[in-house]
Motif scaffolding. Structure first.
Motif, PDB file in Angstrom:
ATOM      1  N   ASN A 108     -76.167  77.455  29.391  1.00  0.00           N
ATOM      2  CA  ASN A 108     -76.208  78.551  28.708  1.00  0.00           C
ATOM      3  C   ASN A 108     -74.911  79.170  28.165  1.00  0.00           C
ATOM      4  OD1 ASN A 108     -77.772  80.744  27.511  1.00  0.00           O
ATOM      5  ND2 ASN A 108     -77.431  82.184  29.354  1.00  0.00           N
ATOM      6  N   LYS A 109     -73.785  78.808  29.041  1.00  0.00           N
ATOM      7  CA  LYS A 109     -72.580  79.506  28.549  1.00  0.00           C
ATOM      8  C   LYS A 109     -71.958  79.095  27.401  1.00  0.00           C
ATOM      9  CE  LYS A 109     -71.117  80.893  33.180  1.00  0.00           C
ATOM     10  NZ  LYS A 109     -70.235  80.729  34.169  1.00  0.00           N
ATOM     11  N   LEU A 110     -72.519  77.789  27.024  1.00  0.00           N
ATOM     12  CA  LEU A 110     -71.897  77.016  25.738  1.00  0.00           C
ATOM     13  C   LEU A 110     -72.454  77.964  24.555  1.00  0.00           C
ATOM     14  CD1 LEU A 110     -72.029  73.371  26.858  1.00  0.00           C
ATOM     15  CD2 LEU A 110     -70.251  74.951  27.121  1.00  0.00           C
ATOM     16  N   GLN A 111     -73.484  78.726  24.643  1.00  0.00           N
ATOM     17  CA  GLN A 111     -73.974  79.402  23.428  1.00  0.00           C
ATOM     18  C   GLN A 111     -72.865  80.536  23.188  1.00  0.00           C
ATOM     19  OE1 GLN A 111     -78.540  79.912  22.919  1.00  0.00           O
ATOM     20  NE2 GLN A 111     -78.033  80.439  25.049  1.00  0.00           N
ATOM     21  N   GLU A 112     -71.773  80.722  24.044  1.00  0.00           N
ATOM     22  CA  GLU A 112     -71.208  81.873  23.623  1.00  0.00           C
ATOM     23  C   GLU A 112     -69.890  81.352  22.598  1.00  0.00           C
ATOM     24  OE1 GLU A 112     -69.041  82.770  27.492  1.00  0.00           O
ATOM     25  OE2 GLU A 112     -70.850  83.072  28.412  1.00  0.00           O
ATOM     26  N   VAL A 113     -69.564  80.230  22.120  1.00  0.00           N
ATOM     27  CA  VAL A 113     -68.842  79.705  21.098  1.00  0.00           C
ATOM     28  C   VAL A 113     -69.574  79.478  20.099  1.00  0.00           C
ATOM     29  CG1 VAL A 113     -67.062  78.952  22.703  1.00  0.00           C
ATOM     30  CG2 VAL A 113     -68.676  77.310  22.289  1.00  0.00           C
ATOM     31  N   SER A 114     -69.208  79.723  18.936  1.00  0.00           N
ATOM     32  CA  SER A 114     -69.893  79.279  17.756  1.00  0.00           C
ATOM     33  C   SER A 114     -69.759  77.888  17.377  1.00  0.00           C
ATOM     34  CB  SER A 114     -68.997  79.994  16.542  1.00  0.00           C
ATOM     35  OG  SER A 114     -67.747  79.666  16.307  1.00  0.00           O
ATOM     36  N   GLN A 115     -68.940  77.156  17.774  1.00  0.00           N
ATOM     37  CA  GLN A 115     -69.101  75.358  17.737  1.00  0.00           C
ATOM     38  C   GLN A 115     -70.040  74.851  18.422  1.00  0.00           C
ATOM     39  OE1 GLN A 115     -66.442  77.331  18.737  1.00  0.00           O
ATOM     40  NE2 GLN A 115     -64.676  76.877  17.585  1.00  0.00           N
ATOM     41  N   TRP A 116     -71.001  75.731  19.151  1.00  0.00           N
ATOM     42  CA  TRP A 116     -71.811  74.812  20.052  1.00  0.00           C
ATOM     43  C   TRP A 116     -72.990  74.339  19.005  1.00  0.00           C
ATOM     44  CZ3 TRP A 116     -73.678  72.484  23.700  1.00  0.00           C
ATOM     45  CH2 TRP A 116     -74.964  72.457  24.455  1.00  0.00           C
ATOM     46  N   SER A 117     -73.544  75.202  18.098  1.00  0.00           N
ATOM     47  CA  SER A 117     -74.650  74.667  17.246  1.00  0.00           C
ATOM     48  C   SER A 117     -73.973  73.620  16.487  1.00  0.00           C
ATOM     49  CB  SER A 117     -74.904  75.767  16.349  1.00  0.00           C
ATOM     50  OG  SER A 117     -74.025  76.294  15.424  1.00  0.00           O
ATOM     51  N   VAL A 118     -72.792  73.439  15.947  1.00  0.00           N
ATOM     52  CA  VAL A 118     -72.320  72.307  15.113  1.00  0.00           C
ATOM     53  C   VAL A 118     -72.085  70.944  16.197  1.00  0.00           C
ATOM     54  CG1 VAL A 118     -70.305  71.273  14.068  1.00  0.00           C
ATOM     55  CG2 VAL A 118     -70.812  73.852  13.675  1.00  0.00           C
ATOM     56  N   MET A 175     -65.128  73.369  24.827  1.00  0.00           N
ATOM     57  CA  MET A 175     -66.170  74.289  24.888  1.00  0.00           C
ATOM     58  C   MET A 175     -66.397  74.780  26.425  1.00  0.00           C
ATOM     59  SD  MET A 175     -69.047  73.660  21.825  1.00  0.00           S
ATOM     60  CE  MET A 175     -69.579  72.114  22.582  1.00  0.00           C
ATOM     61  N   MET A 176     -66.289  73.695  27.470  1.00  0.00           N
ATOM     62  CA  MET A 176     -66.725  74.093  28.661  1.00  0.00           C
ATOM     63  C   MET A 176     -65.639  74.575  29.315  1.00  0.00           C
ATOM     64  SD  MET A 176     -68.469  70.403  29.782  1.00  0.00           S
ATOM     65  CE  MET A 176     -68.516  70.744  31.476  1.00  0.00           C
ATOM     66  N   GLN A 177     -64.533  74.461  28.999  1.00  0.00           N
ATOM     67  CA  GLN A 177     -63.262  74.948  29.550  1.00  0.00           C
ATOM     68  C   GLN A 177     -62.903  76.393  28.871  1.00  0.00           C
ATOM     69  OE1 GLN A 177     -59.863  72.589  30.315  1.00  0.00           O
ATOM     70  NE2 GLN A 177     -58.325  74.141  30.165  1.00  0.00           N
ATOM     71  N   ARG A 178     -63.438  76.732  27.545  1.00  0.00           N
ATOM     72  CA  ARG A 178     -63.177  78.055  27.159  1.00  0.00           C
ATOM     73  C   ARG A 178     -64.117  78.840  27.465  1.00  0.00           C
ATOM     74  NH1 ARG A 178     -63.360  76.718  20.932  1.00  0.00           N
ATOM     75  NH2 ARG A 178     -63.624  78.932  20.696  1.00  0.00           N
ATOM     76  N   THR A 179     -65.652  78.652  28.197  1.00  0.00           N
ATOM     77  CA  THR A 179     -66.287  79.472  28.430  1.00  0.00           C
ATOM     78  C   THR A 179     -66.513  79.241  29.831  1.00  0.00           C
ATOM     79  OG1 THR A 179     -68.185  77.675  28.342  1.00  0.00           O
ATOM     80  CG2 THR A 179     -67.979  78.904  26.478  1.00  0.00           C
ATOM     81  N   GLY A 180     -65.891  78.532  30.557  1.00  0.00           N
ATOM     82  CA  GLY A 180     -65.799  78.622  32.215  1.00  0.00           C
ATOM     83  C   GLY A 180     -67.373  77.891  32.596  1.00  0.00           C
ATOM     84  N   ALA A 181     -67.850  77.079  31.969  1.00  0.00           N
ATOM     85  CA  ALA A 181     -68.947  76.488  32.400  1.00  0.00           C
ATOM     86  C   ALA A 181     -68.798  75.208  33.248  1.00  0.00           C
ATOM     87  CB  ALA A 181     -69.641  75.566  31.145  1.00  0.00           C
ATOM     88  N   ASP A 182     -69.710  75.246  34.226  1.00  0.00           N
ATOM     89  CA  ASP A 182     -69.600  74.334  35.253  1.00  0.00           C
ATOM     90  C   ASP A 182     -69.738  72.904  35.070  1.00  0.00           C
ATOM     91  OD1 ASP A 182     -69.823  74.689  38.685  1.00  0.00           O
ATOM     92  OD2 ASP A 182     -71.236  73.089  37.890  1.00  0.00           O
ATOM     93  N   PHE A 183     -68.779  72.107  35.558  1.00  0.00           N
ATOM     94  CA  PHE A 183     -68.724  70.654  35.127  1.00  0.00           C
ATOM     95  C   PHE A 183     -69.995  69.953  35.634  1.00  0.00           C
ATOM     96  CE2 PHE A 183     -67.660  66.138  35.651  1.00  0.00           C
ATOM     97  CZ  PHE A 183     -66.810  66.124  34.467  1.00  0.00           C
ATOM     98  N   THR A 184     -70.290  70.080  36.795  1.00  0.00           N
ATOM     99  CA  THR A 184     -71.471  69.054  37.345  1.00  0.00           C
ATOM    100  C   THR A 184     -72.598  69.747  36.744  1.00  0.00           C
ATOM    101  OG1 THR A 184     -70.165  68.721  39.411  1.00  0.00           O
ATOM    102  CG2 THR A 184     -72.713  68.744  39.390  1.00  0.00           C
ATOM    103  N   SER A 185     -72.937  71.135  36.851  1.00  0.00           N
ATOM    104  CA  SER A 185     -74.334  71.729  36.464  1.00  0.00           C
ATOM    105  C   SER A 185     -74.496  71.757  34.783  1.00  0.00           C
ATOM    106  CB  SER A 185     -74.501  73.124  36.802  1.00  0.00           C
ATOM    107  OG  SER A 185     -74.551  73.167  38.389  1.00  0.00           O
TER     108      SER A 185
END
Length: 533
Positions: free
Chosen positions: A432-442, A396-406
């Protein structure tokens, strides 16, 4: 001065401070035909060679107070003395110095390249500090050695700043590493083609004062084995066992196997630490792999920003051999080359034993990395499904471009019951970027279930996570800003970085003002690094 309840006397000048009278490395073969650049040297481990000091308008860039006090027993005020600057520049060698350059070879990008060696670094001597620790003191950028090949023997300011800050930051981050104690710069000009694109430029020469218990690397043994210098190979292996692996007995007929196993597992422990902090070694050749499991020869390293398993720190690595996600496999391959180097010292039955050890390393490495990531999300016990839990988060981090450290740090700062609260997450720019993917809640629900299964309270979870997830890492853009200032003779930001990275797990007011935990600026994503240094 009082430290840890103990009154100690720190050395205030270089008359009081001196090397050990007899460095242990004098027991190994040393080529005494010094000051000659040679294409091939045989049956030696070191070459005696005198540093060529910087000369023009030398000034101190920065120093590590921690390294000075706690490794070298030096009073931090020693940096205000001209003799300290001259020491780092290679002009003033303390009593007891025996300068040598180390001979080694290596596999680079998967191919054997033969003899390499310290082309611009001088081990000056050994120092035994008040704790009884023996450290080898080395200058990098201090002139040509017999192993310089076509190199001028110098290092440039930008590269030594990167290495200095990285060494000290990695130490504080819990990554086993060599250390750095200081930098000096001069007005001596050197020419570097930074991106190897036919556009060379003038840069200033600098010297880095580096510290390590030992500078031996995989290539130290490879060069002797590949060249058929088996007497020296056995001598060096026994020396390494005696000096650095005291739990292995020299009388043990399986001592080489035990040494290999210890080095292999230390090295894989190291790469697990790298993976857990998003650290990518830009030049993961066997000549850059420490036999003590230390991070060595930083070069074009990088801490990944937006998570990407394909992140390549070194723009010279066109095929992505040393990409972040490939580093564990590369390290296992490198360990395999070490096994080949040691093979001539083994009986047939011992060779079979070594092959069995090699077969276990992939699994060991994967388990250490999983253990590292479980700690990052506040878990201690490995259970079924944990690997998928971690993999899904990284995906999910890779798909959304979420920052690794933060992302990991912010995950520690939000109550797990609020991870689906959009209002709460809006204040966490990366999580917050992880909310962009539907699998976040799962994923959040599975994470909560997993915490409950281990009976982890919120207090325990957060306490565990903030200890292993830093607020700050030496990102390329942060280093680049400090380098830009330093090239104008403003060293304040470099010195500030050393201060901040003494405690990278704690919020620092000055770092926050400078945006070091905020989203990296857009220009930073285009930064390129190469081997040019």
């Amino acid at each position: 001065m009082k430290m840890d309840g103990e009154t100690i006397t720190l050395k205030r000048n270089l008359t009081e401070w001196r090397f050990s009278q007899y460095p242990k490395y004098i027991l190994l073969p040393i080529d005494e035909n010094h000051d000659q650049v040679k294409s091939n040297i045989k049956n030696v481990v070191f070459s005696e060679v005198t540093p060529r000091p910087l000369q023009r308008n030398i000034r101190l860039v920065c120093a590590s107070e921690d390294a000075l006090k706690n490794i070298l027993d030096m009073d931090p005020d020693i940096v205000n003395r001209e003799e300290f600057t001259e020491f780092v520049a290679g002009k003033k060698l303390p009593y007891g110095a025996l300068p040598v350059a180390h001979r080694y070879g290596g596999h680079q990008y998967g191919s054997w390249v033969g003899q390499l060696g310290d082309g611009r670094a001088h081990i000056l001597g050994e120092y035994v500090n008040r704790r009884g620790e023996r450290w080898q003191i080395q200058l990098k950028g201090s002139g040509q050695t017999p192993y310089a090949r076509v190199h001028d023997g110098r290092a440039v300011l930008r590269s030594v700043i990167r290495e200095m800050v990285a060494c000290e930051a990695c130490h504080s981050l819990g990554i086993p590493t060599i250390r750095a104690a200081g930098i000096v710069v001069s007005d001596e000009a050197v020419i570097r083609d930074i991106y190897y694109n036919g556009n060379p430029r003038r840069e200033r020469a600098a010297v880095l004062l580096r510290l390590a218990p030992s500078w031996f690397r995989f290539g130290s043994l490879e060069i002797l084995s590949k060249s058929g210098e088996l007497t020296v190979l056995r001598q060096l292996v026994d020396f390494i066992i005696k000096e650095y692996f005291p739990d292995i007995q020299l009388t043990d007929e399986n001592r080489v196997i035990r040494l290999f196993s210890e080095i292999a597992h230390r090295t894989l422990d190291l790469v697990a630490k790298w993976q857990g902090l998003g650290f990518t070694h830009g030049l993961l050749n066997t000549d850059n792999m420490s036999l003590l499991g230390l991070t060595l020869d930083y070069g074009p390293f990088g801490f990944v920003d937006s998570y990407d398993a394909g992140y390549v720190a070194n723009c010279s690595d066109g095929e992505g051999r040393y990409a972040l996600g490939k580093q564990p496999d590369v390290v296992v391959w490198n360990v395999g080359q070490l096994a080949i180097a040691l093979k001539p010292l083994l009986t047939l039955s011992q060779q079979v034993h070594m092959s069995h050890i090699l077969k276990t390393l992939d699994t060991y490495c994967k388990n250490k990395i999983l253990e590292t990531f479980l700690m990052k999300i506040g878990l201690k016990e490995e259970r079924w499904g944990d690997e998928q839990l971690v993999e899904k988060l990284l995906d999910m981090m890779q798909r959304t471009g979420a920052d690794f450290t933060s992302t990991f740090r912010q995950l520690a700062e939000v109550d797990s019951k609020q991870l689906l609260d959009k209002t709460v997450l809006e204040g966490k720019w990366s999580l917050n970027k992880l909310q962009e993917v539907s699998q976040w809640s799962v994923w959040v629900q599975k994470y909560r279930d997993r915490l409950n299964a281990e009976n982890v309270s919120e207090e325990q979870r957060c306490a565990r996570m903030v200890k292993v997830n830093p607020v700050y890492v030496p990102r390329n853009w942060i280093l680049q800003e400090a380098i830009a200032d330093a090239e104008k003779n403003d060293f304040d930001k470099v010195r500030l970085l050393l201060k901040i990275f003494r405690n990278p797990f704690e919020v620092n007011e000055e770092a926050e003002i400078l945006g070091y935990s905020a989203q990296p600026p857009s220009w930073s994503y285009g930064l390129k690094l190469s081997c040019s240094s």
